[in-house]
Design a protein around this motif. Structure first.
Motif, short mmCIF file in Angstrom:
data_model
loop_
_atom_site.label_atom_id
_atom_site.label_comp_id
_atom_site.label_asym_id
_atom_site.label_seq_id
_atom_site.Cartn_x
_atom_site.Cartn_y
_atom_site.Cartn_z
N LEU A 507 0.84 -1.19 0.00
CA LEU A 507 0.00 0.00 0.00
C LEU A 507 0.88 1.25 0.00
O LEU A 507 1.93 1.27 0.65
CB LEU A 507 -0.92 0.02 1.23
CG LEU A 507 -2.17 -0.84 1.19
CD1 LEU A 507 -2.85 -0.87 2.55
CD2 LEU A 507 -3.15 -0.33 0.13
N VAL A 508 0.45 2.26 -0.76
CA VAL A 508 1.17 3.53 -0.76
C VAL A 508 0.19 4.62 -0.35
O VAL A 508 -1.02 4.48 -0.48
CB VAL A 508 1.77 3.85 -2.14
CG1 VAL A 508 2.81 2.85 -2.52
CG2 VAL A 508 0.67 3.93 -3.20
N LYS A 509 0.74 5.71 0.15
CA LYS A 509 -0.07 6.83 0.61
C LYS A 509 -0.91 7.37 -0.53
O LYS A 509 -0.44 7.59 -1.64
CB LYS A 509 0.85 7.93 1.16
CG LYS A 509 0.10 9.09 1.78
CD LYS A 509 1.08 10.11 2.34
CE LYS A 509 0.35 11.30 2.93
NZ LYS A 509 1.31 12.31 3.46
N GLY A 510 -2.19 7.60 -0.25
CA GLY A 510 -3.08 8.17 -1.25
C GLY A 510 -3.80 7.15 -2.11
O GLY A 510 -4.60 7.51 -2.96
N LYS A 511 -3.50 5.83 -1.93
CA LYS A 511 -4.15 4.78 -2.71
C LYS A 511 -4.89 3.84 -1.78
O LYS A 511 -4.37 3.46 -0.73
CB LYS A 511 -3.11 3.99 -3.51
CG LYS A 511 -2.27 4.83 -4.47
CD LYS A 511 -3.05 5.29 -5.67
CE LYS A 511 -3.29 4.16 -6.62
NZ LYS A 511 -3.92 4.62 -7.88
N THR A 512 -6.10 3.48 -2.18
CA THR A 512 -6.91 2.58 -1.35
C THR A 512 -6.59 1.11 -1.65
O THR A 512 -6.83 0.24 -0.82
CB THR A 512 -8.40 2.83 -1.59
OG1 THR A 512 -8.68 2.67 -2.99
CG2 THR A 512 -8.77 4.25 -1.15
N GLU A 513 -6.07 0.85 -2.85
CA GLU A 513 -5.74 -0.51 -3.23
C GLU A 513 -4.23 -0.67 -3.29
O GLU A 513 -3.50 0.27 -3.61
CB GLU A 513 -6.36 -0.86 -4.58
CG GLU A 513 -7.89 -0.84 -4.58
CD GLU A 513 -8.46 -1.21 -5.94
OE1 GLU A 513 -7.64 -1.50 -6.86
OE2 GLU A 513 -9.68 -1.21 -6.10
N SER A 514 -3.78 -1.89 -2.99
CA SER A 514 -2.34 -2.15 -3.01
C SER A 514 -1.84 -2.20 -4.45
O SER A 514 -2.61 -2.46 -5.39
CB SER A 514 -2.02 -3.47 -2.30
OG SER A 514 -2.65 -4.55 -2.97
#
Length: 582
Positions: A507-514
């Protein structure tokens, strides 16, 4: 009777004029028309081109000059005008101050760039109403005070200036924008044709409008140059006419051929083929002179055009040529607010690790020198591999690769190798080594111009850009140098030619999906490459077990990798994650 006389007179004249004379007269008048048309067209083209280039250069010089003024010094001077009741002594004191001299010297530097063109350079601020302005600094004041009588009127500091007859000056002060007169206007006081241009001066810190930079240029040298061209053209035309009259009957064919060729060359030249030259010869002296003089003038114009191209090249250092090309613009002068285009590209972000900590041990100058030393090595690699740098981000950069995602991968590998060489040189000099992370993604971008009419900037807007930036940051967490997404990996033409390993979903900041990420490690040391190749299969299996939540088995396999490859930050990271899940 009258008609009979006219008819017979024509017949008589026709009998008296020989065929040779008839051909000669026909050639003479035809050649005369050609010479006049070519000369007039060439002179008109030179005149229009010269005036156009001078006005553009004038506008650019005034605008760049205004942006280069020390606004802190200028602001302090304007405050003295607004706050103090000026006296002769206080004016003299201010004009001897460092702030005044700094701007005074800067204005003279602007004028000295084109000494034969600029006659006045000065700065103004608004006066008590729209018809009045006040001088702040004039490029002639200090020198005039040494040469002039005490009671002579000089545009000294704080002097009220009547601009009621100068609509361009009023507009520049009122609308706070660039204003250039469209033609040269006769100045009765100085008995010269001049043109005024103004550019606003804004506080570099607050953006506050402080005043305007004004400049006057003279057409004196331009007129002299055009008169010389006109004289040369006229002399050439007279010689050509004489030449045609004397031997037109004998050399009609040899005269017409070079004239026609020269006409074609002038046409190509007028169509901006500045390489066009009269590369043919003539045995007729006057025609040869015409050819020679045309080529001399063509060289002069081409040199000036080259200068303008060099000026545009300088602008390209701030706005990439590729950016303009995507917007279908030939140069920066054509760019308008709101220009935009949608493109699929690979995006690269790269920055120096722990730069804030590194910069604490350096002076500002050392920091700038260090960054430039590093970026000067990286920039050419990106351009060599079909990319261009969209912007520099302090200790890092953002680059775009519009042609092929493989270009971005190859560039990242070469960047890492260049960094290794750079570190070897730094180590030999007793300097600390540095490290950098690289994140690469691909997707659809919007390239365009944002801002307002007075300040524009080219930028790229897309969620793909944000994701590439997050990947760059993620390299620190994984302890690797280069990360790419699955989307970019799937678009590679030859993925198996690179050293890569799958690092799972994250997961990255600002994204809901991996997102799925891969490491590129071609630029690692031979020892690291061998260790990563050896543990690659076990790492993939361990990541699979982790994804299906078999954390105990996954941890065992990650531990096995760690025993073989203790410095593998990825294995260490996932051992910790497995422990948290158990």
């Amino acid at each position: 009777m009258f008609h009979y006389y006219i008819k017979n007179k024509r017949c008589f004249m026709a009998k008296k004029i020989s065929y040779k004379m008839n051909i000669g007269l026909y050639f003479f008048f035809s050649s005369l028309i050609i010479i006049m048309v070519v000369t007039a067209a060439f002179y008109y083209f030179v005149k229009q081109k010269l005036y156009s280039e001078i006005i553009q250069n004038f506008q650019s010089t005034v605008f760049l000059g205004a942006s280069g003024i020390d606004t802190d010094a200028f602001k302090r001077l304007t405050e003295k005008i607004n706050e103090n009741k000026l006296t002769t002594d206080s004016i003299d004191s201010i004009e001897q101050s460092d702030d005044y001299k700094k701007i005074y010297n800067y204005l003279n530097e602007i004028r000295n760039t084109k000494k034969d063109l600029f006659i006045f350079v000065y700065t103004l601020i608004p006066g008590k109403d729209e018809t009045m302005a006040r001088f702040v600094v004039d490029a002639d004041v200090l020198s005039l005070k040494k040469e002039s009588a005490p009671d002579e009127d000089i545009s000294h500091f704080g002097l009220d200036y009547d601009i009621s007859s100068q609509p361009v000056t009023q507009k520049a002060l009122k609308e706070k924008e660039n204003c250039i007169e469209t033609q040269f206007i006769y100045d009765k006081d100085y008995k010269v044709y001049s043109m005024m241009g103004f550019a606003p001066i804004f506080d570099k810190n607050t953006g506050e409008f402080l005043g305007i930079l004004g400049a006057d240029i003279s057409n004196k040298n331009i007129a002299i140059f055009l008169r010389k061209i006109l004289v040369i053209c006229f002399v050439i035309m007279i010689l050509a006419i004489f030449f045609v009259i004397v031997i037109s009957a004998v050399l009609a064919n040899s005269i017409s051929k070079p004239i026609i060729l020269l006409s074609d060359t002038v046409k190509r030249f007028s169509e901006r083929d500045f390489e066009a030259r009269a590369d043919f010869q003539s045995n007729i002296k006057e025609t040869a002179n015409l050819i020679e003089n045309f080529n001399l003038m063509a060289v002069t114009i081409q040199d000036y055009n080259t200068y303008m191209q060099d000026l545009n090249t300088s602008y390209e250092r701030f706005v990439p040529l590729e950016f303009l090309t995507f917007l279908s613009k030939n140069d920066i002068m054509q760019v308008k607010l709101g220009d935009q285009i949608q493109k699929d590209m690979a995006i690269m972000f790269s920055d120096i690790r722990s730069f804030s900590t590194l910069s604490e041990s350096m002076t500002p100058k050392q920091t700038f020198d260090f960054l430039n030393s590093y970026l000067q090595r990286i920039g050419p690699i990106i351009r060599k591999n079909g990319g261009f740098i969209d912007k520099y981000l302090g200790d890092g950069l953002m680059a775009l690769f519009p042609k092929n995602p493989d270009d971005a991968i190859i560039a990242s590998i070469e960047m890492r190798k260049e960094l290794a060489q750079y570190n070897r040189e730094r180590k030999a000099q007793g300097l600390f080594e540095i490290n950098a992370g690289i994140g690469i993604h691909t997707g659809t971008l919007m390239l365009g111009i944002i801002g307002d009419e007075k300040r524009m900037q080219g930028t790229v807007i897309s969620d793909s850009v944000n994701l590439a930036a997050r990947l760059d940051t993620l390299t620190k967490d994984f302890g690797v140098s280069t990360l790419i997404t699955k989307e970019l990996f799937n678009r590679l033409n030859f993925p198996d030619k690179y050293k890569y390993r799958f690092l799972g979903n994250t997961l990255v900041k600002g994204k809901t999906e991996s997102i799925v990420v891969f490491e590129i490690y071609d630029a690692d040391t031979n020892e690291l490459i061998e260790l990563k190749d050896t543990t690659k299969s076990d790492l993939h299996n361990a990541l699979y077990l982790f994804n299906i939540q078999k954390y105990d088995e996954a941890k065992t396999l990650f531990s096995k990798i760690h025993s073989v490859f203790p410095n593998d930050a990825v294995a260490s990271l996932f051992i910790e994650k497995c422990s948290d899940m158990l």
